[in-house]
Design an enzyme around this catalytic site. Structure first.
Site, PDB file in Angstrom:
ATOM      1  N   ILE A 164       0.867  -1.199   0.000  1.00  0.00           N
ATOM      2  CA  ILE A 164       0.000   0.000   0.000  1.00  0.00           C
ATOM      3  C   ILE A 164       0.900   1.243   0.000  1.00  0.00           C
ATOM      4  CG2 ILE A 164      -1.682   1.356   1.337  1.00  0.00           C
ATOM      5  CD1 ILE A 164      -2.591  -1.292   2.604  1.00  0.00           C
ATOM      6  N   HIS A 165       0.736   2.089  -1.004  1.00  0.00           N
ATOM      7  CA  HIS A 165       1.483   3.356  -0.948  1.00  0.00           C
ATOM      8  C   HIS A 165       0.787   4.511  -1.659  1.00  0.00           C
ATOM      9  CE1 HIS A 165       2.739   2.238  -5.046  1.00  0.00           C
ATOM     10  NE2 HIS A 165       2.996   3.516  -5.223  1.00  0.00           N
ATOM     11  N   ARG A 166      -0.322   4.233  -2.350  1.00  0.00           N
ATOM     12  CA  ARG A 166      -0.996   5.289  -3.131  1.00  0.00           C
ATOM     13  C   ARG A 166      -1.421   6.423  -2.208  1.00  0.00           C
ATOM     14  NH1 ARG A 166       0.580   5.444  -7.689  1.00  0.00           N
ATOM     15  NH2 ARG A 166       0.596   3.207  -7.951  1.00  0.00           N
TER      16      ARG A 166
END
Ligand code: UD1
Ligand code: UDP
Length: 382
Positions: free
Chosen positions: A218-220
């Site tokens: 997860i990094h958006r």
């Protein structure tokens, strides 16, 4: 000799550029000279240097040390610095990858001083302009001379935006050429797949068994920065892990790591940190990532690159976004878009648990996209 100036900066670009550097080293070293410019957008050892070491990418000729910052400040600094390098190096063209601020900076700096822009991963569209990446892609494509799209959908998007498909050379910013050419990331996955099995001990080190864990990333920005979304994602993962007694391994981007304690509720944060099933790791190397993807039961991600690599390794993927530019994955039904919606995530996981046979058609070329790109650069850039 054609001199190309390659712009890299963020993790996925360093990885993508490795495919072209490898092709140049193995086949085109007498015809193409590559000058590598690292903008410094990513700078932690495990977000940058590890890939140079592992993927055998030449040491960058320049590091601009842009670092982190707001979009305008970061991009402006990179434009100014790349312009200086272009004026000094006088390359025949600039090569930019993907859709980051480094991509945009390279495209703007070069096009304004009439250096042809080669865009690798052209034409992709999420049709969601609240994503910074969507703005970067569109702007970059429209100042490019050679546009290499990894998918047919990408070519279709460009045609809808006014690009011609069958125009004749010589090509220029006003007469650009669009190619459907396969994906340099597929080149890399094929090349490093067996190396990963031979050299990576990441499964053993983390007590993971083949097919008995989920890989998640997860990094958006909308997922990390919006507490409601971040909580929904981690609540869903916690439920899946607990209900199914399955480990979830999460190599976490520093952006997410920095926001986790702040944006998760204290209860959820503590549950995640003490969970027997959920294991958060610092970012892993590419070889480790490939090993984790190859042996996972399933992948959950908001990453563009990781959803594709899941597909390359024939793994179902739950896409933690409201849409994807990799529409082929969803059409093949091996990936499901769920947004940051807890119940949709649980439903998608249960669907894949029961799914009998998933379909992974060959959509991303033959593993030689980088060679195709080199040949076309040699043919069209003087
Ligand atoms: C960028 C790209 C995104 C891509 C991602 C790949 C843009 C607009 N976004 O997002 O498209 O998917 O890279 O990973 O270009 N940080 C560190 N160490 C680092 C790098 C970043 O701690 O080495 C932290 C900093 O707090 C920084 C934050 O991560 O502010 C975000 O970094 P940034 O490069 O701005 O965007 P990404 O979210 O990484
Ligand atoms: N990746 C990696 N280590 C990690 C997470 C990702 O090597 O801990 C690789 C992954 O295999 C893929 C690329 O980084 O090749 C994807 O980059 P990222 O998810 O940061 O960005 P995106 O593709 O969404 O732009």
């Amino acid at each position: 000799m054609v001199k190309i100036l390659t712009i890299i900066g963020a993790r996925p670009q360093i990885i993508k550029a490795a495919a072209l550097s490898r092709a140049i080293k193995n086949k085109y070293s007498k015809k193409i000279k590559e000058v590598i410019v690292h903008t410094g957008q990513h700078y932690d050892e495990n977000m940058s240097q590890v890939f140079f070491d592992e993927l055998d990418i030449p040491h960058p000729d320049y590091n601009l040390n842009a670092g982190s910052g707001m979009h305008g400040k970061q991009t402006a600094f990179m434009i100014e610095s790349i312009e200086e390098v272009l004026l000094k190096e006088k390359p025949n063209c600039i090569v930019v990858y993907g859709d980051t601020n480094s991509t945009l900076a390279g495209a703007i700096a070069a096009s304004k001083i009439h250096v042809p822009v080669i865009h690798v991963e052209a034409g992709l569209r999420s049709f969601n302009k609240s994503m910074p990446e969507e703005i970067n892609r569109i702007m970059c494509d429209h100042v490019s001379t050679l546009l290499f799209s990894p998918t047919k959908a990408g070519v279709g998007n460009l045609v809808k935006e006014g690009f011609e498909k069958n125009n004749k050379g010589p090509y220029s910013i006003d007469n650009p050429k669009v190619y459907h050419c396969g994906d340099v990331m597929y080149d890399n996955s094929l090349y490093f797949s067996s190396i990963a099995d031979k050299t990576s001990s990441v499964l053993k080190e983390n007590g993971l068994e083949d097919g008995r864990y989920i890989l998640a990333t997860i990094h958006r920005n909308n997922n990390t920065d919006e507490p409601v979304r971040l909580n929904a994602l981690f609540r869903a993962m916690n439920k899946i892990a607990r209900n199914n007694k399955i480990k979830i391994i999460i190599p976490l981007h520093p952006r997410t790591e920095k926001l986790l304690s702040h944006n998760l509720t204290p209860e959820l944060y503590s549950l995640i940190k003490t969970s027997d099933y959920i294991k958060i790791l610092p970012p892993v190397s590419f070889i480790e990532m490939i090993a984790l993807e190859k042996h996972a039961q399933l992948v959950m991600t908001d990453s563009g690159g990781v959803q594709k690599e899941a597909f390359f390794f024939k793994k179902p993927c739950i896409i933690l976004r409201s849409e994807t530019e990799w529409v082929e994955l969803v059409k093949s039904k091996s990936a499901i878009v769920v947004d940051a919606d807890e119940s949709k995530i649980l439903k998608a996981y249960n669907y894949f648990l029961k799914a009998k046979k998933l379909n992974f058609p060959s959509l991303f070329g033959d593993g030689k996209a980088a060679e195709f790109i080199c040949d076309e650069i040699l043919r069209n850039i003087k």
